[in-house]
Motif scaffolding. Structure first.
Motif, PDB file in Angstrom:
ATOM      1  N   ARG A  93       0.832  -1.206   0.000  1.00 48.53           N
ATOM      2  CA  ARG A  93       0.000   0.000   0.000  1.00 48.53           C
ATOM      3  C   ARG A  93       0.864   1.251   0.000  1.00 48.53           C
ATOM      4  O   ARG A  93       1.995   1.233   0.481  1.00 48.53           O
ATOM      5  N   SER A  95       0.404   5.923  -0.003  1.00 55.12           N
ATOM      6  CA  SER A  95      -0.502   7.041   0.239  1.00 55.12           C
ATOM      7  C   SER A  95      -1.198   7.481  -1.050  1.00 55.12           C
ATOM      8  O   SER A  95      -0.611   7.463  -2.133  1.00 55.12           O
ATOM      9  N   SER A  96      -2.442   7.889  -0.901  1.00 55.51           N
ATOM     10  CA  SER A  96      -3.205   8.450  -2.022  1.00 55.51           C
ATOM     11  C   SER A  96      -3.075   9.966  -2.115  1.00 55.51           C
ATOM     12  O   SER A  96      -3.545  10.569  -3.089  1.00 55.51           O
ATOM     13  N   LEU A  97      -2.464  10.589  -1.109  1.00 56.12           N
ATOM     14  CA  LEU A  97      -2.525  12.048  -0.990  1.00 56.12           C
ATOM     15  C   LEU A  97      -1.859  12.783  -2.149  1.00 56.12           C
ATOM     16  O   LEU A  97      -2.195  13.928  -2.429  1.00 56.12           O
ATOM     17  N   PRO A 175      -9.916   6.589  -0.816  1.00 54.26           N
ATOM     18  CA  PRO A 175      -8.466   6.535  -0.571  1.00 54.26           C
ATOM     19  C   PRO A 175      -8.110   5.341   0.303  1.00 54.26           C
ATOM     20  O   PRO A 175      -8.880   4.941   1.176  1.00 54.26           O
ATOM     21  N   GLU A 177      -6.257   5.261   2.656  1.00 54.57           N
ATOM     22  CA  GLU A 177      -6.165   5.687   4.051  1.00 54.57           C
ATOM     23  C   GLU A 177      -7.427   5.347   4.845  1.00 54.57           C
ATOM     24  O   GLU A 177      -7.388   5.255   6.076  1.00 54.57           O
ATOM     25  N   ASN A 180      -6.670   2.059   6.312  1.00 54.37           N
ATOM     26  CA  ASN A 180      -5.751   2.239   7.437  1.00 54.37           C
ATOM     27  C   ASN A 180      -6.490   2.752   8.669  1.00 54.37           C
ATOM     28  O   ASN A 180      -6.218   2.322   9.800  1.00 54.37           O
ATOM     29  N   ARG A 181      -7.416   3.660   8.461  1.00 52.11           N
ATOM     30  CA  ARG A 181      -8.194   4.250   9.560  1.00 52.11           C
ATOM     31  C   ARG A 181      -9.044   3.183  10.263  1.00 52.11           C
ATOM     32  O   ARG A 181      -9.070   3.096  11.494  1.00 52.11           O
ATOM     33  N   HIS A 184      -6.882   0.712  12.227  1.00 53.17           N
ATOM     34  CA  HIS A 184      -6.412   1.280  13.493  1.00 53.17           C
ATOM     35  C   HIS A 184      -7.474   1.122  14.572  1.00 53.17           C
ATOM     36  O   HIS A 184      -7.175   0.707  15.694  1.00 53.17           O
ATOM     37  N   ARG A 236      -3.200  17.042   5.668  1.00 53.45           N
ATOM     38  CA  ARG A 236      -4.164  17.585   4.711  1.00 53.45           C
ATOM     39  C   ARG A 236      -4.366  19.082   4.905  1.00 53.45           C
ATOM     40  O   ARG A 236      -4.740  19.529   5.988  1.00 53.45           O
ATOM     41  N   TYR A 250      -9.957  11.351   9.403  1.00 53.90           N
ATOM     42  CA  TYR A 250      -8.750  10.526   9.486  1.00 53.90           C
ATOM     43  C   TYR A 250      -8.005  10.665  10.820  1.00 53.90           C
ATOM     44  O   TYR A 250      -6.993  10.001  11.017  1.00 53.90           O
ATOM     45  N   THR A 257      -2.191  14.706  16.458  1.00 55.25           N
ATOM     46  CA  THR A 257      -2.412  15.227  15.110  1.00 55.25           C
ATOM     47  C   THR A 257      -1.909  16.663  15.056  1.00 55.25           C
ATOM     48  O   THR A 257      -2.211  17.474  15.938  1.00 55.25           O
TER      49      THR A 257
END
Length: 285
Positions: A93, A95-97, A175, A177, A180-181, A184, A236, A250, A257
């Motif tokens: 995998r 990142s899509s960012l 995405p 992510e 991933n979220r 978690h 972001r 996210y 954060t």
């Protein structure tokens, strides 16, 4: 160069990294709905339980039942446990960012590139809780929900969600992510939850200014004040309510954060530690 990219894509394993599954329809007597999935390792699969299906009633196309590990009602991302915890191996995998309009992404076993059109944070005039990626494909039939989309290195960056109407042969994709979220949350609490920092912004304001900070909230502890203008939440950048709502999705409970804010003419870097939203907290908390 094109040949090198194709070799990288095929050698990464994305060409075979798909498992077909079916979901039972909630409506009695309805046909089972087919989807594909992303391999997470340990026999776990990530897919989309489309509207009208029961995420707890999934099975391999061979008929073997799959156990539901977690389901996010916001995105319909669903994590399932397969019968063999050693197979299949996890898909890589990334990142899509960094995805931009025109970037190439690839479906399993497809050498022709699909293309990113744009990020979408509204649909039919409503703000989406999570921004989707509109993708156009070079073939007639849209991919099934849950189909992985990979970059040129074969790393999964998004998951097909549903057809994108009207413009070209496209799909909306989540995405990676989001996976991933959800993972978690399942590891931390055993369920999918919503985070909270106690900071309120207003969708009708042209400037993304904080309207309220709840006392004794994570936002208050971090030093956020009424009137602060949000510039970024984690990785972001945000300038609209829709972008802020997407970024807040996210945040991970218990994990710091970064917040970038503008207070007057001062640019400040803060750290906030989100908490599980009170509505999702255990009754004894």
């Amino acid at each position: 160069m094109r040949r090198i990219l194709r070799v990288a894509l095929l050698s990464s394993g994305i060409a075979s990294a798909q498992t077909a599954i079916t979901f039972a329809a909630k409506k009695e007597g309805g046909e089972r709905i087919k989807a594909l999935s992303v391999h997470l390792g340990g026999g776990r699969l990530a897919t989309i339980a489309v509207v009208g299906t029961d995420p707890a009633k999934a099975a391999l196309v061979s008929g073997e039942a799959l156990n539901l590990l977690g389901h996010d009602p916001v995105t319909r991302m669903t994590i399932l446990q397969g019968p063999n915890k050693e197979q299949p191996v996890a898909s890589p995998r990334a990142s899509s960012l960094g995805l931009q309009p025109g970037d190439a992404v690839y479906l399993p076993s497809q050498k022709r590139a699909s293309r990113v059109v744009r990020w979408e944070n509204t649909f039919r005039g409503k703000i989406l809780p999570v921004a989707l990626i509109r993708i156009h494909h070079p073939f007639d039939q849209p991919p099934l929900p849950g189909t992985p989309l990979a970059n040129a290195k074969g790393e999964v960056v998004a998951v097909c969600h549903e057809p994108a109407p009207k413009f070209g042969n496209g799909t909306f994709a989540l995405p990676i992510e989001v996976v991933n979220r959800v993972e978690h949350d399942l590891k931390a609490t055993g369920r999918v939850t919503t985070c909270w920092i106690g900071v309120t912004v207003n969708a009708i304001n042209p400037v993304l200014a904080v309207e309220m900070v709840r006392p004794n909230s994570p936002g208050a502890a971090a030093g956020v004040k009424k009137g602060d203008i949000l510039l970024s939440v984690g990785p972001r950048k945000v300038s609209t309510y829709a972008e802020a709502r997407d970024a807040f999705y996210y945040m991970l409970a218990g994990e710091a954060t970064d917040l970038t804010i503008l207070r007057g003419t001062k640019r400040l870097e803060l750290k906030v530690i989100p908490e599980v939203h009170p509505a999702y907290a255990p009754a004894d908390e």
